[in-house]
Design an enzyme around this catalytic site. Structure first.
Site, PDB file in Angstrom:
ATOM      1  N   HIS A 138     -25.036  56.585   8.977  1.00  0.00           N
ATOM      2  CA  HIS A 138     -25.128  55.654  10.104  1.00  0.00           C
ATOM      3  C   HIS A 138     -25.927  54.431   9.691  1.00  0.00           C
ATOM      4  O   HIS A 138     -26.703  54.455   8.734  1.00  0.00           O
ATOM      5  CB  HIS A 138     -25.761  56.318  11.335  1.00  0.00           C
ATOM      6  CG  HIS A 138     -27.221  56.633  11.192  1.00  0.00           C
ATOM      7  ND1 HIS A 138     -28.206  55.714  11.473  1.00  0.00           N
ATOM      8  CD2 HIS A 138     -27.851  57.771  10.805  1.00  0.00           C
ATOM      9  CE1 HIS A 138     -29.390  56.266  11.267  1.00  0.00           C
ATOM     10  NE2 HIS A 138     -29.208  57.508  10.856  1.00  0.00           N
ATOM     11  N   CYS A 139     -25.702  53.316  10.414  1.00  0.00           N
ATOM     12  CA  CYS A 139     -26.513  52.121  10.232  1.00  0.00           C
ATOM     13  C   CYS A 139     -27.251  51.861  11.544  1.00  0.00           C
ATOM     14  O   CYS A 139     -27.558  52.800  12.268  1.00  0.00           O
ATOM     15  CB  CYS A 139     -25.646  50.935   9.808  1.00  0.00           C
ATOM     16  SG  CYS A 139     -24.318  50.527  10.957  1.00  0.00           S
ATOM     17  N   GLN A 140     -27.523  50.620  11.879  1.00  0.00           N
ATOM     18  CA  GLN A 140     -28.300  50.332  13.085  1.00  0.00           C
ATOM     19  C   GLN A 140     -27.567  50.684  14.371  1.00  0.00           C
ATOM     20  O   GLN A 140     -28.187  51.091  15.345  1.00  0.00           O
ATOM     21  CB  GLN A 140     -28.661  48.837  13.111  1.00  0.00           C
ATOM     22  CG  GLN A 140     -29.795  48.467  12.171  1.00  0.00           C
ATOM     23  CD  GLN A 140     -30.075  46.978  12.249  1.00  0.00           C
ATOM     24  OE1 GLN A 140     -29.220  46.156  11.940  1.00  0.00           O
ATOM     25  NE2 GLN A 140     -31.263  46.618  12.669  1.00  0.00           N
TER      26      GLN A 140
END
Length: 459
Positions: free
Chosen positions: A26-28
């Site tokens: 995942h990212c932000q």
């Protein structure tokens, strides 16, 4: 069961169950899942999950759920499946048919991509794990610099400590980039990290090659990425001819010596020219192009965010900071989110659609802070025309930033959060640019961008 746990369970069901899940990242704002077989994924089912703002079907399945929520959903999905974040399902547990499906999907994904898109995607994958550290370190640096500019004693113990904490990541960033690059290309991460150490080692200043003293960091992060990729390539080739009993000694030794020498004699000089051309070119475009350059760059940035390729620009920002002390590109591109905020406010004022108003209320707070994907996938993009007026509104703000020559001392944030990081005390100019983008996005959307019939697309 919490909302995030319910979302994780629904996501798992709609991607074809645990047996179809290969990797969780995942990212932000996005849950990035690698699946074994794309055909088993129910895209419409994913989009209909309460809390899912959008789905991007790329080499990874990108499910947009928003900041904060993404961490909890990823953790719930990890707990539900027993697969740690970043860990791959053991290929040995897969059947021959499943392996064939994975290979088929990888070939299919590669065939859809242009070389530029593949490169940007790889670069994005290298930097995405670093984003939390870049954001935190950048903000700490920004607060310290803001305090010093406001009159605080720069030699005070507290500010000195903050500067150390905020600058540590950027001091040793090349090591992490080298590590992630080797990992991304399935090499030995520590060898990639060593390439970052070599190319940014202060001791290079004591070495002379081709009659000139070497410059630590010349070639920037692009040089590190190339060197780390090359050492993974050499490592794989060397390993083919080395007995297993000697592999741990011979393979890294030959790989490191070979690429270490090439880095100093070839990679650093060549990528020094390359990065100078990029950074000087961008500065010239913004300086000479002015209004037009700023408008075009900011106006066309949202489509790049839409497909998740904006992370590929990270090394350019960092190399600009390394060479000039700030990046002039980031404040211009940050206007894309501001235009979208203005467009979303206009829609909120005009619409009576309850779901749409809730999406906007949920996305606006983080939108002001520079995280625009909740508004992008929950509001402007599904509506269509407001996405266009948001881009045009962003162009007004980008044009202003280019004319005022604003720059940022760090990366990882935008919107109002970027204010402490603005260079040369141009905080007011940057803020005025935000207001221009907000206002232009609002006015254009209010007058031309929205009618209530469009809300039928919001489900």
């Amino acid at each position: 069961m919490t909302k995030e746990q319910q979302m994780a369970a629904s996501i798992l069901k709609n991607i074809g169950g645990q047996e179809n899940l290969y990797k969780i990242m995942h990212c932000q704002t996005r849950l990035r899942l690698t699946v074994n077989t794309k055909e088993k994924v129910d895209m419409e089912g994913l989009r209909s999950i309460n809390g899912v703002l959008g789905v991007v079907d790329d080499d990874t399945l990108q499910i947009v759920v928003g900041p904060g929520t993404v961490n909890r959903v990823a953790a719930s999905l990890s707990s539900l499946t027993g697969l740690n974040i970043g860990e791959e399902n053991n290929p040995d547990d897969l059947s021959l048919e499943e392996r064939a499906a994975i290979n088929k999907q990888e070939i299919k994904n590669r065939s859809k991509k242009t070389p530029i898109k593949q490169l940007l995607k790889k670069i994005g994958n290298i930097f995405i794990p670093l984003i939390p550290g870049l954001v935190a370190s950048g903000l700490i640096n920004g607060i310290a610099n803001f305090s010093i500019n406001a009159g605080a004693d720069p030699k005070s113990t507290l500010l000195s400590i903050m500067v150390v904490i905020g600058s540590s990541l950027f001091t040793f960033l090349a090591i992490l980039v080298g590590w992630n690059t080797a990992k991304e290309f399935n090499g030995t991460p520590v060898l990639g990290a060593i390439m970052g150490m070599i190319l940014f080692n202060p001791a290079l200043a004591n070495l002379t090659i081709y009659g000139e003293a070497l410059t630590p960091g010349r070639g920037g992060l692009f040089g590190v990425i190339f060197a780390a990729w090359l050492i993974t390539l050499i490592e794989k080739q060397v390993r083919k001819g080395v007995p297993n009993s000697l592999d741990i000694i011979i393979t890294p030794l030959i790989s490191l010596l070979t690429v270490g020498l090439l880095s100093l004699y070839a990679i650093q000089p060549l990528f020094g020219v390359f990065t100078d051309a990029i950074t000087n070119g961008i500065q010239s475009i913004l300086n000479i192009g002015g209004i037009v350059a700023g408008a075009l760059l900011s106006g066309f940035f949202l489509p790049l965010v839409m497909v998740g390729l904006h992370q590929g620009l990270t090394p350019i920002h960092l190399d600009l900071i390394h060479q000039f002390g700030y990046t002039s590109l980031l404040p211009v591109l940050a206007m894309a989110g501001a235009g979208q905020v203005g467009a979303a406010i206009a829609v909120y004022v005009k619409t009576k659609n309850k779901k749409l108003r809730n999406n906007i209320k949920g996305g606006l707070p983080v939108g002001f802070l520079g995280i625009g994907e909740p508004l992008l996938y929950g509001v402007t993009l599904p509506l269509g025309r407001p996405f266009i007026t948001a881009c045009i509104g962003a162009a007004f703000g980008g044009a202003f930033q280019a004319v005022m020559h604003t720059g940022a001392l760090g990366i990882g944030v935008s919107g109002l959060s970027l204010i402490p990081l603005i260079a040369q005390n141009k905080y007011v100019y940057y803020f005025i640019g935000l207001i221009i983008a907000y206002a232009a996005g609002f006015i254009l959307t209010y007058l031309f961008g929205y009618n209530e019939k469009m809300a039928e697309n919001i489900k």
